[in-house]
Motif scaffolding. Structure first.
Motif, PDB file in Angstrom:
ATOM      1  N   PHE A 457      38.995  37.969  41.368  1.00  0.00           N
ATOM      2  CA  PHE A 457      39.166  36.582  41.811  1.00  0.00           C
ATOM      3  C   PHE A 457      39.498  35.699  40.613  1.00  0.00           C
ATOM      4  O   PHE A 457      39.238  36.084  39.461  1.00  0.00           O
ATOM      5  N   PRO A 458      40.084  34.525  40.839  1.00  0.00           N
ATOM      6  CA  PRO A 458      40.465  33.643  39.731  1.00  0.00           C
ATOM      7  C   PRO A 458      39.259  33.222  38.896  1.00  0.00           C
ATOM      8  O   PRO A 458      38.210  32.854  39.435  1.00  0.00           O
ATOM      9  N   GLY A 459      39.430  33.287  37.564  1.00  0.00           N
ATOM     10  CA  GLY A 459      38.352  32.890  36.664  1.00  0.00           C
ATOM     11  C   GLY A 459      38.747  33.160  35.226  1.00  0.00           C
ATOM     12  O   GLY A 459      39.817  33.710  34.955  1.00  0.00           O
ATOM     13  N   ASP A 460      37.860  32.776  34.292  1.00  0.00           N
ATOM     14  CA  ASP A 460      38.161  32.997  32.880  1.00  0.00           C
ATOM     15  C   ASP A 460      37.001  33.699  32.190  1.00  0.00           C
ATOM     16  O   ASP A 460      35.987  34.022  32.808  1.00  0.00           O
ATOM     17  N   ALA A 461      37.161  33.922  30.875  1.00  0.00           N
ATOM     18  CA  ALA A 461      36.191  34.716  30.116  1.00  0.00           C
ATOM     19  C   ALA A 461      34.793  34.102  30.088  1.00  0.00           C
ATOM     20  O   ALA A 461      33.816  34.815  29.853  1.00  0.00           O
ATOM     21  N   ASP A 462      34.690  32.792  30.329  1.00  0.00           N
ATOM     22  CA  ASP A 462      33.372  32.146  30.325  1.00  0.00           C
ATOM     23  C   ASP A 462      32.464  32.685  31.429  1.00  0.00           C
ATOM     24  O   ASP A 462      31.238  32.540  31.363  1.00  0.00           O
ATOM     25  N   LEU A 463      33.063  33.300  32.457  1.00  0.00           N
ATOM     26  CA  LEU A 463      32.273  33.816  33.587  1.00  0.00           C
ATOM     27  C   LEU A 463      31.711  35.213  33.328  1.00  0.00           C
ATOM     28  O   LEU A 463      30.843  35.675  34.069  1.00  0.00           O
ATOM     29  N   ILE A 464      32.207  35.891  32.291  1.00  0.00           N
ATOM     30  CA  ILE A 464      31.757  37.265  32.034  1.00  0.00           C
ATOM     31  C   ILE A 464      30.254  37.291  31.760  1.00  0.00           C
ATOM     32  O   ILE A 464      29.739  36.540  30.938  1.00  0.00           O
ATOM     33  N   GLY A 465      29.571  38.134  32.499  1.00  0.00           N
ATOM     34  CA  GLY A 465      28.120  38.235  32.370  1.00  0.00           C
ATOM     35  C   GLY A 465      27.352  37.314  33.292  1.00  0.00           C
ATOM     36  O   GLY A 465      26.118  37.298  33.280  1.00  0.00           O
ATOM     37  N   GLU A 466      28.072  36.543  34.131  1.00  0.00           N
ATOM     38  CA  GLU A 466      27.425  35.603  35.050  1.00  0.00           C
ATOM     39  C   GLU A 466      27.475  36.127  36.489  1.00  0.00           C
ATOM     40  O   GLU A 466      28.419  36.814  36.888  1.00  0.00           O
ATOM     41  N   PHE A 467      26.449  35.790  37.246  1.00  0.00           N
ATOM     42  CA  PHE A 467      26.452  36.032  38.690  1.00  0.00           C
ATOM     43  C   PHE A 467      27.069  34.822  39.376  1.00  0.00           C
ATOM     44  O   PHE A 467      26.649  33.690  39.131  1.00  0.00           O
ATOM     45  N   VAL A 468      28.068  35.044  40.211  1.00  0.00           N
ATOM     46  CA  VAL A 468      28.697  33.950  40.946  1.00  0.00           C
ATOM     47  C   VAL A 468      28.884  34.366  42.402  1.00  0.00           C
ATOM     48  O   VAL A 468      28.953  35.558  42.727  1.00  0.00           O
ATOM     49  N   ASP A 469      28.963  33.375  43.287  1.00  0.00           N
ATOM     50  CA  ASP A 469      29.224  33.638  44.706  1.00  0.00           C
ATOM     51  C   ASP A 469      30.730  33.686  44.937  1.00  0.00           C
ATOM     52  O   ASP A 469      31.461  32.783  44.508  1.00  0.00           O
ATOM     53  N   VAL A 470      31.176  34.734  45.620  1.00  0.00           N
ATOM     54  CA  VAL A 470      32.609  34.924  45.859  1.00  0.00           C
ATOM     55  C   VAL A 470      32.849  35.189  47.341  1.00  0.00           C
ATOM     56  O   VAL A 470      32.175  36.039  47.938  1.00  0.00           O
ATOM     57  N   LYS A 471      33.796  34.446  47.912  1.00  0.00           N
ATOM     58  CA  LYS A 471      34.216  34.716  49.286  1.00  0.00           C
ATOM     59  C   LYS A 471      35.240  35.846  49.261  1.00  0.00           C
ATOM     60  O   LYS A 471      36.221  35.798  48.520  1.00  0.00           O
ATOM     61  N   LEU A 472      34.995  36.881  50.060  1.00  0.00           N
ATOM     62  CA  LEU A 472      35.849  38.067  50.075  1.00  0.00           C
ATOM     63  C   LEU A 472      36.962  37.858  51.093  1.00  0.00           C
ATOM     64  O   LEU A 472      36.775  38.026  52.293  1.00  0.00           O
ATOM     65  N   ASN A 473      38.118  37.488  50.601  1.00  0.00           N
ATOM     66  CA  ASN A 473      39.226  37.126  51.490  1.00  0.00           C
ATOM     67  C   ASN A 473      39.977  38.318  52.053  1.00  0.00           C
ATOM     68  O   ASN A 473      40.365  38.329  53.218  1.00  0.00           O
ATOM     69  N   CYS A 475      40.471  42.778  51.910  1.00  0.00           N
ATOM     70  CA  CYS A 475      40.075  44.105  51.461  1.00  0.00           C
ATOM     71  C   CYS A 475      41.327  44.932  51.168  1.00  0.00           C
ATOM     72  O   CYS A 475      42.247  44.991  51.980  1.00  0.00           O
ATOM     73  N   HIS A 476      41.329  45.584  49.999  1.00  0.00           N
ATOM     74  CA  HIS A 476      42.467  46.414  49.605  1.00  0.00           C
ATOM     75  C   HIS A 476      42.006  47.865  49.440  1.00  0.00           C
ATOM     76  O   HIS A 476      42.220  48.496  48.418  1.00  0.00           O
ATOM     77  N   GLY A 477      41.360  48.379  50.432  1.00  0.00           N
ATOM     78  CA  GLY A 477      40.889  49.763  50.378  1.00  0.00           C
ATOM     79  C   GLY A 477      39.561  49.886  49.673  1.00  0.00           C
ATOM     80  O   GLY A 477      38.516  49.922  50.319  1.00  0.00           O
ATOM     81  N   PHE A 478      39.588  49.920  48.338  1.00  0.00           N
ATOM     82  CA  PHE A 478      38.343  50.111  47.601  1.00  0.00           C
ATOM     83  C   PHE A 478      37.982  48.912  46.720  1.00  0.00           C
ATOM     84  O   PHE A 478      37.116  49.007  45.863  1.00  0.00           O
ATOM     85  N   TYR A 479      38.664  47.799  46.912  1.00  0.00           N
ATOM     86  CA  TYR A 479      38.292  46.578  46.206  1.00  0.00           C
ATOM     87  C   TYR A 479      38.684  45.372  47.061  1.00  0.00           C
ATOM     88  O   TYR A 479      39.451  45.484  48.020  1.00  0.00           O
ATOM     89  N   TYR A 480      38.123  44.214  46.693  1.00  0.00           N
ATOM     90  CA  TYR A 480      38.422  42.962  47.389  1.00  0.00           C
ATOM     91  C   TYR A 480      39.110  41.987  46.437  1.00  0.00           C
ATOM     92  O   TYR A 480      38.899  42.027  45.226  1.00  0.00           O
ATOM     93  N   THR A 481      39.909  41.106  47.006  1.00  0.00           N
ATOM     94  CA  THR A 481      40.317  39.892  46.303  1.00  0.00           C
ATOM     95  C   THR A 481      39.639  38.727  47.009  1.00  0.00           C
ATOM     96  O   THR A 481      39.409  38.759  48.226  1.00  0.00           O
ATOM     97  N   GLY A 482      39.279  37.708  46.231  1.00  0.00           N
ATOM     98  CA  GLY A 482      38.555  36.596  46.833  1.00  0.00           C
ATOM     99  C   GLY A 482      38.656  35.343  45.994  1.00  0.00           C
ATOM    100  O   GLY A 482      39.505  35.225  45.105  1.00  0.00           O
ATOM    101  N   GLU A 483      37.750  34.411  46.275  1.00  0.00           N
ATOM    102  CA  GLU A 483      37.723  33.151  45.533  1.00  0.00           C
ATOM    103  C   GLU A 483      36.275  32.707  45.350  1.00  0.00           C
ATOM    104  O   GLU A 483      35.415  32.951  46.210  1.00  0.00           O
ATOM    105  N   ARG A 484      36.028  32.090  44.212  1.00  0.00           N
ATOM    106  CA  ARG A 484      34.670  31.654  43.913  1.00  0.00           C
ATOM    107  C   ARG A 484      34.268  30.533  44.861  1.00  0.00           C
ATOM    108  O   ARG A 484      35.065  29.645  45.192  1.00  0.00           O
TER     109      ARG A 484
END
Length: 487
Positions: A457-473, A475-484
């Motif tokens: 999902f869209p984001g930058d390096a500041d989010l690495i190591g953080e827990f965030v809520d993501v809407k799962l828009n 499904c691509h088989g074995f992964y999701y794309t979404g938005e925070r």
């Protein structure tokens, strides 16, 4: 306790302290000696010597490699990713033959590099080194290797390094077994925000296809106090997710002193009480002894990841008996149903072997039936690999002309079932631990849901190591794309 940030997310966990035992202190003394040898090499080269650790195999090996890097960093090496380093160590796996062949291939490659860099040192360790035939092959064909040791004496790495520097011969130190657990040696963590934790070593199950009990030794559990102390340290150092590691975590606690005895379910419950730890994973569970108490702890504690890896190996009762797995097709399916009823949002993954000695097409039909009924979220499927020294290696083998078509038809069902399961979260919002910038698109970040599914999902390096809520828009088989999702 001291800790030192090294580079990026790499962190040195160095706990030589009042908690250290005599062996730990002894190894730190050897580290001081090795520092002198590394300093001499630095003067000779006119730069800091480099070290590369190449890891094959499981999460236990990955954790062992962090321990190797901890010592190498402590004595003055600079960690690099390339195998033209001044010191290269291969931490090997021997579960399947292709892992062995990859190691021999890498040894041939670095042998060519060493001819141009005579000061270069090459070491081998891990499960593959516990096999006598491997040692004999290395002695005969790979004389450029400087140091060889196994799984039981990794805590002696500093001492072995010192011996290597002070010798001009190949050093081989292989132990058949050990009951020692040496705490508080340096560790270089790959990630600042997550870490594996060994809770036990070895295996007592002796599945007839598996080499692990022979190369990792008998089960021995770490003291629960030492485990909790390490996790508390990690939490204080910014770790938010941990994975408890063992060949069969369900066996944890057997053999501990009476005043320290704890089941895995009880240990998991205690681990979840550590402040700062937000998610707890574990790997691996054996179906024969996954307890109702463990299911209850997972169901009642949101910190425990909604992911259980439960190796099936075969759905045929006859093959399971030959494998020495101690469960049946029916009991496995009953366990899966029990888990799913208690933990509705759980994801269950599995391992399956095709082509085990004596397996027929109808045996594979039974396995496919389990895959459909259990509805696994994913399955890691393998064609049987004969391992010398195991009982199954001496039995009549299934020809590839039989095993390969059976593997292909099983894989087809696995993929169909997994695809169906994966899409069930579409449109929902889930908590995701962000792990890295997406490799294909730098405008995206990649993280994992509690059930271990990847999300981009869209984001930058500041989010690495953080827990965030993501809407799962989507499904691509074995992964999701979404938005925070923001509160």
């Amino acid at each position: 306790m001291s800790k030192e940030s090294l580079k990026n997310n790499t962190v040195l966990h160095d706990t030589a302290s009042e908690n250290a035992g005599e062996e730990t202190k002894r190894q730190f003394e050897y580290m001081e000696k090795v520092k002198g040898h590394v300093a001499d090499l630095e003067k000779e080269l006119g730069r800091k010597p480099t070290a590369c650790v190449v890891t094959f195999g499981c999460q236990m090996n990955a954790r062992d490699s962090e321990k190797l890097l901890g010592v190498l960093t402590k004595v003055g090496f600079e960690e690099v990713e390339t195998e033209d380093a001044d010191f290269v160590i291969y931490n090997t796996c021997t579960v399947r033959d292709n892992a062995d062949q990859r190691v021999f291939g890498r040894l041939g490659y670095v042998g060519g590099i060493k001819k141009k860099k005579p000061w270069m040192r090459i070491a081998l360790c891990g499960c593959m080194m516990q096999e006598q035939s491997v040692i004999e092959k290395i002695q005969k064909s790979y004389r450029h290797v400087d140091l060889i040791f196994g799984t039981h004496n990794i805590f002696k790495f500093a001492e072995l390094l010192n011996t290597m520097f002070e010798s001009d011969r190949m050093i081989i130190d292989i132990w058949k077994d050990t009951d020692q657990i040496v705490e508080d040696l340096p560790i270089v963590r790959k990630y600042k925000f997550k870490s594996g934790i060994n809770i036990m070593f070895g295996c007592n199950n002796f599945c007839t296809y598996c080499i692990v009990p022979y190369v990792r030794g008998r089960e021995r559990s770490r003291s629960p106090k030492d485990i909790i102390r390490e996790i508390e340290y990690l939490a204080s150092d910014g770790v938010k997710e941990i994975m408890l590691l063992g060949q069969n975590v369900n066996s944890y606690g057997k053999g501990l002193p009476e005043n320290e005895q704890l089941s895995f379910a009880e240990l998991l419950s205690e681990v979840c009480k550590v402040d700062g730890i937000e998610r707890v994973r574990f790997m691996t569970s054996h179906p024969k002894d996954l307890s109702d108490d463990l299911i209850k702890v997972i169901a009642e504690n949101e910190k425990v990841a909604r992911h259980i890896h439960l190796p099936l190996q075969s759905g045929s009762d006859e093959i399971l008996k030959k494998m020495n797995r101690h469960y049946t097709k029916e009991s496995f399916l009953l366990l899966v149903n029990k888990i799913k009823q208690a933990i509705p949002d759980v994801s269950i993954t599995t391992d399956i072997i095709v082509g085990f000695p004596g397996e027929t097409d109808s045996d594979v039909d039974e396995t496919i039936d389990v895959v459909r009924k259990a509805a696994f979220d994913n399955a890691f499927t393998f064609i049987y690999s004969k391992r010398t020294g195991t009982p199954a290696a001496g039995w009549e083998q299934v020809p590839e002309s039989v095993s390969k078509p059976n593997f292909d038809r099983l894989l087809k069902v696995v993929q169909e079932t997994a695809r169906e399961r994966a899409s069930r979260f579409t449109g929902q919002t889930h908590r995701v631990l962000v792990e890295e910038i997406n490799e294909q698109d730098s405008s995206l970040v990649t993280g994992r849901m509690s059930n271990n599914t990847l999300v981009h999902f869209p984001g930058d390096a500041d989010l690495i190591g953080e827990f965030v809520d993501v809407k799962l828009n989507e499904c691509h088989g074995f992964y999701y794309t979404g938005e925070r999702v923001f509160e």
